[in-house]
Design an enzyme around this catalytic site. Structure first.
Site, mmCIF file in Angstrom:
data_model
loop_
_atom_site.group_PDB
_atom_site.id
_atom_site.type_symbol
_atom_site.label_atom_id
_atom_site.label_comp_id
_atom_site.label_asym_id
_atom_site.label_seq_id
_atom_site.Cartn_x
_atom_site.Cartn_y
_atom_site.Cartn_z
ATOM 1 N N HIS A 54 0.826 -1.207 0.000
ATOM 2 C CA HIS A 54 0.000 0.000 0.000
ATOM 3 C C HIS A 54 0.864 1.263 0.000
ATOM 4 C CE1 HIS A 54 -3.853 1.979 0.517
ATOM 5 N NE2 HIS A 54 -3.346 2.727 1.460
ATOM 6 N N HIS A 100 -10.368 3.070 -1.006
ATOM 7 C CA HIS A 100 -10.554 2.727 0.408
ATOM 8 C C HIS A 100 -11.385 1.450 0.459
ATOM 9 C CE1 HIS A 100 -10.065 4.833 4.505
ATOM 10 N NE2 HIS A 100 -8.892 4.724 3.925
#
Length: 739
Positions: A54, A100
């Protein structure tokens, strides 16, 4: 105190505690080598989040390097909070899209809300005022109670945050497919405006300058959020709700205003959002980008929970926080400025020359690691790639046109497919008029927002047909970029650049990595041909549930420049008597189409094909005609084919319909999803001028009958549909499924 419970460096190694944090054995050995010793618990935590996929893109960097990232107008490409593109008159547009997904699967309201909050901070951390929000959402089939819950909560979360903060949510897309059942995708995009002299970077320059923490206090929410986003969802993910942050849009509204005032001060050196990996990423990245170090005293971090350890403070992803560097001696000005907005601004460290990130807590040094090692030196993996087994099978299939008995019933059924049906239920929850700059509201090909003080506008859209990309990642990647540009052009804009959100399954599976590589190849080629460089984006891997990956979904967010608001064009018919034109040829292409999915319940075969040079030529012709004032309405032909596109243009108008004649086999003429096509209407007196500029075929005219009638080349009626009935079916589909 919880400090007593932390394992010592030897235990971390022997009990492989680092593995629970997401580091491999090889990575832990690299950390040991970099430090020349075993890391302590806090240091292990710093490396584990900064070296997660990430934050580091360790699995995707080799692929991302293929994207074209420069262009005449590009002022800032990938690497900062958001990309920046010049729009003339000393102004620029700043935009970025992020995912998200994992948080939204677990805690959909807060997951979606904080996704919006995070992307807004990326934009104003560059010095820009956020002016618009968009999103791209994927869910399973709406028949499932769990999917209904996720869909309702995600939309409520986006609305709750965006509406409270006063930034209009002007556009987006929603698609529904079974592969997203356990793993929805929530991609949020923010667009901002800036003057050139206000552009700021997230860099910590100037030894001795002060590091300050501004905004909300730090809690234990979101600890290891970045690591959580770098693993597959499983039954145990439900237990990771604490890894989902909680947002406060009113606090963020104050933070925007305070930071935009701060940017006008010459005391500010650098500013960065505390996003994924919180204080760790903001401090390490700001130091590394400037070639400097940072020393921080963690006792000074504003905390809303007692007894927080250095590890917890550094890894927390509490929302609405920024890290800033200011000139030494100017701290009080900053404190006063933030106090005016009821916000904390606390001195917590200084910039150093030795390139180290050094942390102190309760008088002790609790971490000392090279900033570059965290921010730049994560290992890069060249993952094995293998063509997906299904691909050759699909490519070899002889495709047959789906059997359609009744064209009118089929059109009505398509208009009620959730992916095609009106998304009014979604965008009616969003305030899309706040700030009163929205020129084209949700529901047309692209949204348009005016650039105040000028005659210009910004057109913006998000696009990605994941089904095409699953069938043929390279072709589908080209189509995603081309469709975004087509939507911008239909709105009267010149495509400028893209931001992307690459949503894929587990990159450690060679077939998934092949999907990533091929779709990026296709997108890169389209970006080069259409001259829309990639100025930033986000990678979201491990979108799987119980080993089943989502469709490859590299979402494209594109912004275009409307040179004069007089050129703004929308998709609905304008007046009876206008001529209807179709640009582009229709082939019997049904792979991945809405019709195929509706009839067969699955997708298979070859995706539609696209010739990018033809696409560019048609886009240029359409834009030239729009800018010459020759076009009444323009609509890109997408899901559901020409019959749906013509119906949508009628549904958007009041009391108008159309009579058209389409050549070729009826099912393909009506419902095939061939690319590079437009439905355009033109005033009768502009017929000759339009045909000089655009290669198009006149197929009919707009009528005042409130009906859409489509004939075949023998002039036999294929279908006649009442526009009010179509509108009712199209608008009612999603609310009906949610009951």
């Amino acid at each position: 105190m919880s400090l007593m419970l932390e394992p010592n460096p030897t235990q971390i190694k022997e009990e492989r505690i680092y593995a629970e944090m997401g580091l491999t054995d090889e990575e832990f050995a690299m950390v040991e080598k970099i430090l020349g010793r075993l890391p302590n618990y806090t240091e292990t935590g710093l490396f584990s989040v900064m070296w997660s996929e990430h934050c580091s893109y360790k699995n995707s960097k080799p692929v991302l390097r293929k994207f074209p990232t420069t262009g005449e107008r590009v002022l800032q490409g990938p690497g900062e909070g958001a990309g920046i593109v010049d729009i003339g008159d000393n102004q620029a547009v700043v935009f970025k899209m992020e995912s998200h997904n994992h948080p939204s699967a677990i805690e959909p309201y807060q997951g979606a809300a904080t996704g919006v909050g995070g992307i807004i901070r990326d934009v104003f951390s560059m010095g820009a005022r956020p002016v618009a929000l968009l999103n791209s959402l994927r869910f399973g089939e709406l028949q499932s109670p769990r999917v209904k819950y996720l869909f309702e909560e995600v939309v409520a979360g986006i609305a709750g945050y965006g509406n409270c903060i006063g930034i209009p949510t002007v556009g987006g897309e929603v698609q529904f497919d079974p592969c997203y059942e356990g793993n929805p995708l929530v991609n949020a995009m923010c667009v901002g405006l800036i003057n050139h002299e206000d552009i700021k970077k997230g860099q910590a320059h100037g030894a001795g300058n002060t590091v300050m923490y501004v905004g909300a206090s730090t809690g234990r929410d979101g600890i290891h959020g970045a690591t959580f986003a770098s693993e597959e969802l499983s039954e145990s993910s439900e237990a990771k709700r604490p890894a989902v942050q909680v947002g406060d849009p009113f606090m963020e509204k104050l933070l925007i205003e305070a930071c935009l005032e701060l940017i006008q001060s010459d005391a500010l050196v650098g500013i960065q959002d505390m996003g994924a990996a919180g204080l760790t990423s903001s401090s390490a990245e700001m130091a590394s980008k400037a070639g400097m170090g940072i020393e921080m005293y963690l006792d000074d971090v504003p905390q809303r929970e007692t007894g927080m350890t250095p590890y917890e403070m550094m890894l927390s992803e509490s929302q609405e926080r920024m890290l800033i560097v200011v000139k030494k001696g100017r701290e009080q000005e900053i404190v006063d400025l933030f106090e005016k907005y009821d916000l904390a601004a606390v001195t917590m460290g200084k910039v150093t020359e030795d390139k180290m990130l050094r942390l102190f807590h309760k008088g002790e040094k609790v971490a000392e690691v090279p900033a570059d090692a965290l921010a730049e030196e994560a290992p890069i993996y060249h993952k094995p790639s293998k063509e997906a087994a299904y691909f050759a099978e699909f490519q070899a299939m002889k495709m047959e046109t789906p059997k359609v008995e009744n064209y009118k019933e089929t059109l009505f059924a398509l208009l009620q497919q959730p992916t095609i049906a009106s998304k009014e239920w979604v965008y009616d929850q969003y305030d899309y008029q706040v700030r009163t700059s929205t020129v084209v509201t949700p529901g047309s090909d692209a949204a348009v927002v005016r650039v105040r003080g000028t005659e210009k506008g910004l057109a913006m859209t998000t696009d990605c047909n994941s089904r095409y990309i699953y069938l043929d990642p390279e072709m589908g990647g080209k189509i995603a970029v081309a469709e975004a540009a087509r939507n911008i052009v239909c709105s009267g804009g010149e495509p400028l650049a893209i931001t992307d959100c690459l949503n894929f399954g587990n990159p450690e599976k060679p077939e998934i990595f092949w999907q990533i590589e091929k779709s990026v190849d296709g997108m890169s080629e389209a970006c080069r041909t259409l001259q829309t460089p990639v100025i930033g984006g986000n990678v979201s891997m491990y979108n799987e549930r119980s080993g089943e990956a989502v469709y490859p979904t590299p979402t494209v967010g594109m912004v275009g420049l409307v040179h004069d608001l007089k050129h703004v064009t929308t998709q609905e018919f304008k007046q009876a008597g206008d001529l209807v034109y179709v640009i582009g040829e229709t082939k019997a292409e049904f792979g991945g189409s809405e019709l195929q999915k509706m009839i067969h319940g699955k997708i298979f075969g070859q995706s539609p094909s696209i010739d990018l040079d033809v696409e560019l030529k048609r886009q240029k012709q359409v834009l030239e005609a729009i800018q010459a004032g020759l076009v009444q309405s323009a609509h890109d032909v997408a899901e559901g084919g020409l019959a749906v596109a013509i119906s949508e243009s009628a549904i958007g108008a009041k009391g108008l319909g159309a009579t058209v004649k389409l050549d070729g086999e009826a099912t393909a003429a009506l419902f095939a999803e061939s690319q590079s096509r437009f439905v355009i209407t033109v005033k009768r007196e502009n017929k000759e001028a339009f045909e000089k500029v655009v290669e198009a075929i006149q197929v009919g005219e707009v009528t005042s009958t409130n009906e859409v009638t489509i004939h075949n080349e023998e002039n036999e009626v294929l279908l006649t549909a009442n526009v009010d009935e179509m509108r009712k079916a199209w608008k009612g589909a999603i609310p009906c499924l949610l009951k």
